[in-house]
Design a protein around this motif. Structure first.
Motif, PDB file in Angstrom:
ATOM      1  N   LYS A  63       0.815  -1.217   0.000  1.00  9.67           N
ATOM      2  CA  LYS A  63       0.000   0.000   0.000  1.00  9.67           C
ATOM      3  C   LYS A  63       0.851   1.270   0.000  1.00  9.67           C
ATOM      4  N   VAL A  74      -6.571   2.390 -15.412  1.00  9.65           N
ATOM      5  CA  VAL A  74      -6.150   2.155 -14.023  1.00  9.65           C
ATOM      6  C   VAL A  74      -5.609   3.445 -13.400  1.00  9.65           C
ATOM      7  N   ASP A  77      -8.665   5.489 -12.409  1.00  7.72           N
ATOM      8  CA  ASP A  77      -9.469   4.905 -11.327  1.00  7.72           C
ATOM      9  C   ASP A  77      -8.687   4.755 -10.020  1.00  7.72           C
ATOM     10  N   PHE A  78      -7.412   4.439 -10.137  1.00  5.21           N
ATOM     11  CA  PHE A  78      -6.596   4.151  -8.948  1.00  5.21           C
ATOM     12  C   PHE A  78      -5.244   4.856  -9.067  1.00  5.21           C
ATOM     13  N   ASN A  80      -3.145   6.119  -7.180  1.00 10.13           N
ATOM     14  CA  ASN A  80      -2.051   5.759  -6.271  1.00 10.13           C
ATOM     15  C   ASN A  80      -1.967   4.261  -6.003  1.00 10.13           C
ATOM     16  N   LEU A  81      -2.693   3.488  -6.805  1.00 10.61           N
ATOM     17  CA  LEU A  81      -2.630   2.030  -6.655  1.00 10.61           C
ATOM     18  C   LEU A  81      -2.545   1.387  -8.038  1.00 10.61           C
ATOM     19  N   TRP A  84      -1.725  -4.283  -7.766  1.00 11.72           N
ATOM     20  CA  TRP A  84      -2.170  -5.018  -6.579  1.00 11.72           C
ATOM     21  C   TRP A  84      -1.203  -6.176  -6.382  1.00 11.72           C
ATOM     22  N   PHE A 359     -14.654  -2.584  -7.854  1.00 15.22           N
ATOM     23  CA  PHE A 359     -13.931  -2.774  -9.110  1.00 15.22           C
ATOM     24  C   PHE A 359     -14.811  -2.988 -10.335  1.00 15.22           C
ATOM     25  N   PRO A 362     -15.371   1.400 -11.548  1.00 13.24           N
ATOM     26  CA  PRO A 362     -14.965   2.433 -10.586  1.00 13.24           C
ATOM     27  C   PRO A 362     -15.500   3.809 -10.974  1.00 13.24           C
ATOM     28  N   TYR A 450      -8.338  -4.189 -13.623  1.00 16.58           N
ATOM     29  CA  TYR A 450      -8.055  -3.972 -12.209  1.00 16.58           C
ATOM     30  C   TYR A 450      -6.608  -3.491 -12.068  1.00 16.58           C
ATOM     31  N   PRO A 451      -6.238  -2.930 -10.909  1.00 15.02           N
ATOM     32  CA  PRO A 451      -4.818  -2.625 -10.692  1.00 15.02           C
ATOM     33  C   PRO A 451      -3.965  -3.849 -11.050  1.00 15.02           C
TER      34      PRO A 451
ATOM     35  N   ALA B 139     -16.947   7.549  -3.136  1.00 15.38           N
ATOM     36  CA  ALA B 139     -15.791   6.665  -2.946  1.00 15.38           C
ATOM     37  C   ALA B 139     -15.800   6.041  -1.552  1.00 15.38           C
TER      38      ALA B 139
END
Lengths: 522, 181
Positions: A63, A74, A77-78, A80-81, A84, A359, A362, A450-451, B139
């Motif tokens: 994390k 990705v 949507d993510f 900072n991620l 995974w 997921f 998102p 997904y990530p 969120a």
């Protein structure tokens, strides 16, 4: 259990304990080589794992902050991620699904097979399938891969049975419950799969192969392997002659420790490994350790991915049983008539309610989203995974501003889908939709990537030093006693899940490191 | 096929886990979302009207007709404690709700809470979906609503299975409606 001195300079120091590092550590220990594995994360055992998606994520996932850029979804949507992956002893073999497939011959030769694709940086591997085949065989035996070594396939769960029935109607031929490193019968001191359904949260029965409870304890039993959890390497050090001399790592209290080494092997997954090399810049290598080619961090691959979920009139309960024991392989071939080069696999997947909500789409809200969630029990799911094109501009760099709690620049991941990836995804979603439609799906839900769980290519293997970072043994072109041992070695990503190839390369690398040490080459 | 009981079961484990501030389920079941509700009156940092509006918006963002208000209340309740500790969060909520009410007054001459039709309220939410307030609420909810174990059976999801021996003897392959080939 071995405990080595910080000043012991006879050691092989491995950074990371996953498929690459954990396997390499055990293989070397079995040969009598003294090894320290430094693992950034904590050590958990099967009993510690939880069948709860967010709680497990909090326990196992990497994390630490990362940043992103590029046009991939990705990144939106993510931000900072981007990936995974796991931060714990065993690395991502703790949460991997178990799919264990060999590359095809042509997948080692993509430049020769696909030609010069505009906007891509294709290169043939410096090794062939024939060279890796004996190591694939050793890895399959070590990991207990079903449908190899006389091991029967896993039984198909409801999710597989929906996909298989649809595949048959569409005319697909190679459809089965996969080549899985999950015991279908007791083997190697571990029991058989209980169809628990939380493969991504750490296998509580131990039926799924993970370095955590196979390679690592076996290596420790030799007295030649020490695993140090909670040891986050921040820098690899080098002497004036150009050899690496050891590493600096932080313990959880923030204190720094210097472990000397005869050989260093980097196996921190394809985002952290290049980050560490870039953060280890020296007078000799001002652009990053072993980076005279400028290729460290470049050619980042994460597979073309996507998903199709189908909702049916009647229940499926896709979450019951082994998550990914189901595959259709017919599209895993190079047939440019489909509008793209390379191929893809279709594999069963399921998420629980918490992750499905997070997921499925998102950013979405409202009745379109919630009515799809309401169809959860009648849902079947498949993951689409295919070869993505290496691009020089898809790369891991050091973020110019963001730093981690130790003050080190974090990794920034840039990714743009290549037109080939986009064409392949569109084809895969269309075929996946046809499969579920063929058995009566009333609604289709194509969900975005997904990530990244498959991170590859950022320290790639090349015949010529100018084209990549490492040679055919994973040894850096620039520094003889520095190796790369994870998926960042991949010159190309192939259509299939990477773990079996990472393990095979690690077994092969152990033979070569031991040989080079014996011959005093390193 | 083995089907599962979708009736609400309040497990102690789930109850303790999901309630930042404990909200007794029995106190909420069957009540409507209003500023007069006990859970709205009990909020400390967020005014009762704003609290009730948050819960209404939460239901409009992720509407599940088979899920009672209690779960939306629980999903949003931690925002009160957060507002008590974080002025910026409190300001975001206050301003966000004020904007939503102002938009509702303009369009329907009533506060958001009193706009009768869901489709009208959703149109108001669409008008603010680019705001930090909305994005943060959505969120947060996608975890705080769906990560409540008590609602999982309502979706036909059974949660943790290892302690029951997995699904080996509990229907992992019991599908019975597929065409046989």
């Amino acid at each position: 259990m071995a405990q080595f001195d910080l000043n012991d300079d006879s050691l092989v120091v491995i950074i990371g304990s996953g498929a690459g590092g954990g396997t390499l550590g055990n293989e070397l220990a079995q040969k009598g080589v003294k090894v320290v594995i430094l693992e950034a994360g904590d050590r958990y055992e099967s009993a510690d794992f939880v069948n709860d998606e967010w709680a497990s994520f909090a326990q196992l996932a990497w994390k630490d902050m990362r940043t992103t850029s590029g046009t991939w979804r990705v990144g939106k949507d993510f931000p900072n991620l981007p990936a995974w992956i796991v931060k714990a002893v065993g690395g991502s073999t703790v949460h991997w699904a178990g799919a264990s497939l060999r590359f095809e011959e042509y997948e080692f030769k993509i430049r020769s097979t696909y030609g010069a694709l505009p906007g891509a940086n294709l290169l043939d591997w410096p090794i062939s399938l024939a060279e890796l085949a004996p190591y694939y065989a050793k890895a399959e035996d070590k990991m207990g891969v079903t449908r190899t070594n006389g091991i029967p396939g896993l039984p198909g769960n409801n999710n597989f049975r929906v996909m298989a029935a649809g595949a048959k109607k569409v005319g697909y031929k190679e459809v089965h419950t996969g080549r899985m490193a999950i015991n279908s019968q007791p083997r190697d001191g571990r029991g058989s799969c209980q169809q628990i359904g939380f493969c991504f949260q750490g296998c509580k029965s131990g039926a799924k192969w993970s370095t955590l409870y196979t390679e690592i304890p076996k290596g420790e039993d030799t007295g030649n392997l020490e695993v140090r959890p909670n040891s986050h390497v921040v820098k690899i050090e080098q002497d004036a002659a150009g050899k690496v001399t050891g590493v600096v790592y932080a313990s959880p209290d923030g204190a720094m420790h210097r472990q000397k080494a005869r050989v260093v092997a980097v196996a921190g997954n394809s985002i952290e490994s290049p980050r560490l090399l870039l953060n280890s810049a020296s007078n000799l290598f001002p652009d990053g350790l072993a980076n005279s080619s400028g290729q460290v961090g470049r050619n980042y691959m994460r597979h073309m991915t996507g998903n199709v979920y189908g909702i049916f009139e009647k229940p499926v309960h896709m979450y019951r049983g082994t998550t990914m024991a189901g595959i259709i392989r017919d599209e895993s071939r190079n047939d440019p008539k489909r509008g793209f080069v390379g191929g893809y696999e279709m594999e069963t997947i399921s998420l629980g309610i918490p992750f499905m909500a997070a997921f499925m789409d998102p950013g979405a809200w409202g009745r379109s989203f919630t009515s799809a969630m309401d169809g959860y029990s009648n849902m079947a799911g498949m993951w689409l995974i295919g070869e993505d094109m290496p691009r020089e501009t898809n790369r891991v760099t050091l973020d110019p501003a963001a730093k981690d709690k130790l003050g080190m620049p974090v990794a920034s991941v840039h990714y743009d889908d290549h037109p080939n990836d986009i064409a392949m995804r569109a084809h895969a979603v269309q075929q996946g939709s046809a499969i579920y439609s063929a058995v009566g799906a009333t609604r289709l839900i194509p969900t975005p990537p997904y990530p990244s769980t498959h991170n590859m290519g950022t320290n790639r293997m090349s015949e010529k030093p100018r084209d990549g970072v490492i040679n055919k043994f994973g040894q850096t072109h620039d520094i003889k006693n520095l190796f790369v041992s994870d998926g960042s070695q991949f010159t190309s990503g192939a259509a299939c899940n990477p773990t079996l190839t990472i393990v095979s390369l690690a077994i092969r690398q152990a033979d070569n490191i031991a040989r080079m040490m014996e011959q005093r080459e390193i | 096929m083995r089907e599962i009981d979708r009736r609400t079961q309040f497990s102690r484990r789930g109850f303790l886990r999901t309630t930042g501030a404990a909200v007794p389920a029995a106190a909420i079941a069957g009540t409507s979302i209003s500023a007069g509700a006990a859970w709205a009156q009990d909020a400390k940092a967020i005014a009762p009207h704003a609290m009730a509006t948050l819960v209404k918006a939460a239901r409009d963002i992720f509407p599940h007709d088979h899920i009672g208000d209690v779960f939306y209340v629980r999903a949003v309740t931690p925002w009160d404690a957060k507002a008590g500790k974080d002025d910026a969060h409190k300001a975001m909520v206050t301003e966000g709700i004020a904007r939503l009410d102002a938009d509702a007054q303009d369009a329907h001459a009533s506060p958001y809470l009193s706009v009768a039709w869901e489709s009208d309220r959703v149109a108001l939410l669409r008008g603010i979906e680019h705001t930090k307030f909305f994005k943060t609420l959505r969120a947060d909810l996608v975890v705080s609503l769906y990560n409540q174990p008590e609602i999982w059976p309502k979706f036909g999801y059974e949660g943790s299975s290892a302690e029951y021996g997995g699904y080996l003897a509990r229907g992992f392959d019991d599908i019975n409606w597929l065409p046989t080939a």
